[in-house]
Enzyme design. Structure first.
Site, PDB file in Angstrom:
ATOM      1  CD  GLN A  51      -4.653 -11.065  17.008  1.00 42.88           C
ATOM      2  OE1 GLN A  51      -5.068 -12.115  17.496  1.00 42.88           O
ATOM      3  NE2 GLN A  51      -5.123 -10.597  15.886  1.00 42.88           N
ATOM      4  CB  THR A  52      -4.349  -4.800  17.547  1.00 47.10           C
ATOM      5  OG1 THR A  52      -5.362  -5.670  17.079  1.00 47.10           O
ATOM      6  CG2 THR A  52      -4.099  -3.704  16.539  1.00 47.10           C
ATOM      7  NE  ARG A  62     -41.503  15.084  11.750  1.00 50.75           N
ATOM      8  CZ  ARG A  62     -41.345  16.161  12.504  1.00 50.75           C
ATOM      9  NH1 ARG A  62     -41.887  16.222  13.712  1.00 50.75           N
ATOM     10  NH2 ARG A  62     -40.633  17.175  12.065  1.00 50.75           N
ATOM     11  N   GLY A  72     -34.689  15.588  11.309  1.00 50.45           N
ATOM     12  CA  GLY A  72     -33.855  16.340  12.256  1.00 50.45           C
ATOM     13  C   GLY A  72     -33.783  15.671  13.616  1.00 50.45           C
ATOM     14  CD  GLU A 124     -12.349 -10.487  16.648  1.00 52.84           C
ATOM     15  OE1 GLU A 124     -12.402  -9.927  17.747  1.00 52.84           O
ATOM     16  OE2 GLU A 124     -11.407 -11.233  16.317  1.00 52.84           O
TER      17      GLU A 124
END
Ligand SMILES: CCCCCCCC/C=C\CCCC(=O)SCCNC(=O)CCNC(=O)[C@H](O)C(C)(C)COP(=O)(O)OP(=O)(O)OC[C@H]1O[C@@H](n2cnc3c(N)ncnc32)[C@H](O)[C@@H]1OP(=O)(O)O
Ligand SMILES: Cc1cc2nc3c(=O)[nH]c(=O)nc-3n(C[C@H](O)[C@H](O)[C@H](O)COP(=O)(O)OP(=O)(O)OC[C@H]3O[C@@H](n4cnc5c(N)ncnc54)[C@H](O)[C@@H]3O)c2cc1C
Length: 669
Positions: free
Chosen positions: A142-143, A315, A406, A429
């Site tokens: 389409q595009t 962590r 990090g 879309e």
């Protein structure tokens, strides 16, 4: 040296033990049914146990290697689907867990639905079986280079030639080149091409045509067709597995019966006939895919959140007194206030996605019966929810990366690739802003009809309560009052309606409706967001009214629903205050309640992400491992990098050694 000490098993066992609910029952609530849990689990494990579907070195592959790997995986997936005689549901899930964007997504996700939705029965009989057997591979073209959002502005032409009973498909300008279609670049043999239909000298606008692009014998482009890949995209790995393509036509002839003729036809003589259906049905494939994208948003968001929650429990930073243990970062209130709303959003999107699927099916049934009355609402809901959920999910994945410090920036965390794959969902879309403006247009129409006494229905039904909602004041008096669903719903409805009415009033002051809409468009976007957020909150509350089984499950979902709503209230406090729906004091009480809710989620957090039931293969993250054995995995992963294949790097002799051994000195030194 790549060896590491072996880790212990289930470092998250302590976290799992603190959960106040039945995780297996939550899996059912998340997946939708016990059957859904079983089939998801089976397909995820089938993929995870198959070496062909490995993806741990994906980000280190060159584009060519990655593309070939994608072809291999797609072919292998198909082989397994056929060998195991998988059902359509199982096959779709298997592809989902393979988790590598590729031509098959567009083949099944857009090419087949476009033919089914816009082709006549005869056309479906001819083309769908070939597509189902992979005798042809299709994409959705389409595009164009010059136009994507503005579908009516597409330039490709399909001119009917009555002498030969054919259409001549042509790309008249550079900007008319098809540009972006996934699967077009290298894999597809066919495309549904959207082009301006010209017959008897008249331009009838955009229509769909099935066009063969490549030879079914040797895959070479057919005469008059130029095509290829449009080039590398954002991030390593990620969406680069997809061959988004460019396509130009030089007077390519196709038989007349390859125009998709369910909505309108061209006769043998070249007469244009439009059936008695709304022309917007041409956009039906986009509506279908937007609906699936909302379900995908919860999938992507829950993956990121699962990684961030598990890692945050592992962590530790600061807080050690006299050699005691440091604090799990998940215990920091800031970590909770950033992470738990995302956890709540994942559940919210899951349930609104479920509802949207129902709405879509319902609308389709009505269309079959020639009842087109719900089409505008279906368009507004799919466009709005696609926009709000994808924008929030893209932001949330990036937030999860930061929440992992990090290590979140390493490819092995899975988050960079997830972000890079996901972020184009805000554009494809339908660009999210363009789609929200469609919602705003629908809202302005609804508001204007209120004056004429027309009762709004469905997701705009609340607007019918205009007398009350325009002047009501929230009765919340304590933080605990914000746990009342009616209190939350009332302020979300009042905010959405007041924002829409304000926009409508301001538009009416402009010289023309069009100028007013354009001038007010930033406000209209916010109004559309308020309406869509109301839908998500409402559907979460409605989910809680359903029969939810399992110890503690409903309570957890209630907490998450309240977090989702109160987090939005806190984030958009300006809207609620400026429209006079709440007072600053009530805003502060909502925030106080949020803090309490976070504390209730904390002991359940790991179990709440376990309920997503993701395999380590699907998560693809050393930080999000089920067993929490993060550090040895991070350490081992580093040694797999191609840079570590040799101790002395390539380039040492040419570029490092001469530098280190140079005799020249700066005169000043
Ligand atoms: C399991 C399968 C999963 C598969 C998933 C695979 C994922 C793979 C990844 C990526 C795939 C990506 C594929 C693509 O990107 S394909 C290209 C997508 N392109 C777009 O989305 C373009 C966006 N633009 C538009 O949709 C339209 O141009 C528009 C913005 C809506 C404007 O259209 P138009 O100019 O015609 O219309 P108006 O604004 O003037 O509106 C006229 C009236 O029509 C109504 N309308 C518009 N669209 C629809 C619709 N879709 N359905 C129903 N009604 C619609 C609009 O509201 C107006 O109504 P009114 O009553 O106000 O007149
Ligand atoms: C990864 C990926 C896969 C894709 N796959 C396919 C495919 O398979 N098939 C296919 O056909 N297409 C595909 N597309 C194309 C995609 O659908 C379009 O890129 C998308 O619809 C946006 O259109 P655009 O690129 O023209 O953006 P533009 O419209 O040019 O957007 C540029 C900017 O302008 C703004 N803007 C545009 N119009 C307005 C307006 N009216 N008011 C205010 N602001 C506006 C937008 O918000 C944006 O900020 C794909 C795209 C991507 C990125």
């Amino acid at each position: 040296m790549a060896a590491v000490d072996g880790g212990e098993v289930d470092h998250l066992a302590g976290e799992r033990a603190t959960a106040h609910f039945d995780v297996d029952a939550m899996k059912v609530a998340w997946a939708g049914s016990r059957h859904a849990v079983e089939v998801n689990d089976r397909m995820a494990r089938l993929v995870a146990s198959d070496p062909v579907f490995r993806k741990d070195t994906r980000t280190m592959l060159s584009r060519k290697e990655l593309f070939k790997d994608t072809l291999k995986k797609a072919a292998h997936a198909w082989k397994r689907i056929v060998e195991l005689r998988l059902t359509e549901e199982e096959a779709n899930l298997l592809r989902l867990y393979v988790d590598q964007p590729g031509y098959v997504d567009l083949h099944w996700g857009m090419f087949v639905p476009a033919i089914k939705g816009q082709g006549t029965e005869e056309q479906q009989k001819k083309w769908v079986p070939m597509a189902y057997k992979f005798q042809i591979i299709g994409c959705y073209a389409q595009t164009e280079l010059g136009h994507g959002s503005n579908v009516q502005g597409l330039e490709t032409t399909a001119t009917f030639d009555p002498n030969t009973d054919e259409f001549v498909v042509h790309s008249p300008t550079l900007t008319s080149s098809k540009w972006w279609p996934g699967g077009l670049g290298k894999a597809s043999t066919h495309a549904v091409v959207y082009a301006r239909l010209i017959t008897q000298g008249k331009d009838y606008g955009i229509h769909g045509f099935i066009v063969q692009l490549r030879s079914l014998d040797d895959h070479s482009p057919l005469p008059g067709i130029t095509l290829g890949d449009i080039g590398g995209k954002f991030g390593s790995g990620a969406y680069n597995s997809m061959d988004n393509g460019v396509l130009r036509f030089d007077h390519v002839r196709i038989p007349r019966d390859q125009m998709l003729m369910r909505l309108s036809q061209v006769t043998r003589e070249g007469k244009y006939v439009h059936s008695d259906v709304p022309k917007q049905l041409l956009y039906g494939t986009m509506v279908y895919v937007r609906q699936t994208i909302v379900a995908d948003a919860s999938k992507a968001l829950s993956r990121a959140v699962c990684i961030a929650v598990r890692y945050s429990a592992i962590r530790k930073q600061f807080g050690s007194q006299a050699g005691g243990p440091e604090t799990q970062v998940l215990n920091y209130k800031t970590q909770q206030s950033r992470l738990f709303p995302l956890l709540a959003s994942a559940y919210a999107y899951r349930f609104v996605g479920e509802w949207l699927k129902w709405l879509y099916t319902d609308v389709m049934q009505k269309l079959e019966a020639k009842d087109y009355s719900t089409l505008p609402e279906a368009h507004a809901c799919t466009a709005g929810l696609k926009s709000v959920t994808t924008s929030a999910t893209a932001d949330a994945i990036e937030e999860c990366r930061k929440l992992c410090g990090g290590h979140g920036y390493l490819n092995s965390s899975g988050l960079p690739e997830l972000f890079a794959v996901y972020v184009p969902a805000c554009t494809y879309e339908g660009d999210n802003v363009v789609l929200l403006l469609q919602v705003a247009r629908f809202l302005m129409k609804t508001v204007s009809q209120l004056a004429s006494g027309k009762q709004p229905v469905g997701t705009t039904a609340y607007m019918g309560n205009i007398q009350y909602l325009m002047q009501c004041k929230s009765a919340v008096n304590t933080a605990g009052d914000w746990l009342n669903p009616a209190a939350i719903k009332e302020v979300f409805e009042a905010r959405a309606l007041r924002m829409a009415v304000n926009c409508a009033q301001n538009i009416s002051k402009a010289p023309s409706q069009e100028e007013g809409f354009s001038e007010l468009s930033p406000d209209l976007l916010e109004s559309a967001v308020a309406h869509v957020q109301l839908i998500i909150v409402t559907k979460f509350f409605e989910k809680l009214q359903q029969d939810i089984i399992g110890h503690g499950v409903k309570e957890q979902l209630q907490n998450l629903c309240n977090i989702y709503a109160l987090f939005l209230l806190h984030k958009h406090l300006g809207d609620f205050l400026s429209t006079g729906c709440i007072t600053p004091k009530q805003g502060a009480l909502a925030n106080e309640q949020l803090g309490r809710l976070y504390a209730q989620v904390r002991p359940n957090a790991v179990a709440l992400v376990d309920a997503f039931d993701y395999t380590d293969h699907y998560l693809s993250s050393v930080l999000g491992r089920y067993d929490g054995d993060v550090y040895p995995a991070l350490y081992a992963e580093a040694w797999k990098d191609p840079l570590n294949e040799t101790v002395i790097p390539d380039g040492y002799q040419e570029h490092l050694r001469p530098l280190l051994k140079q005799q020249l000195k700066f005169s000043r030194l």
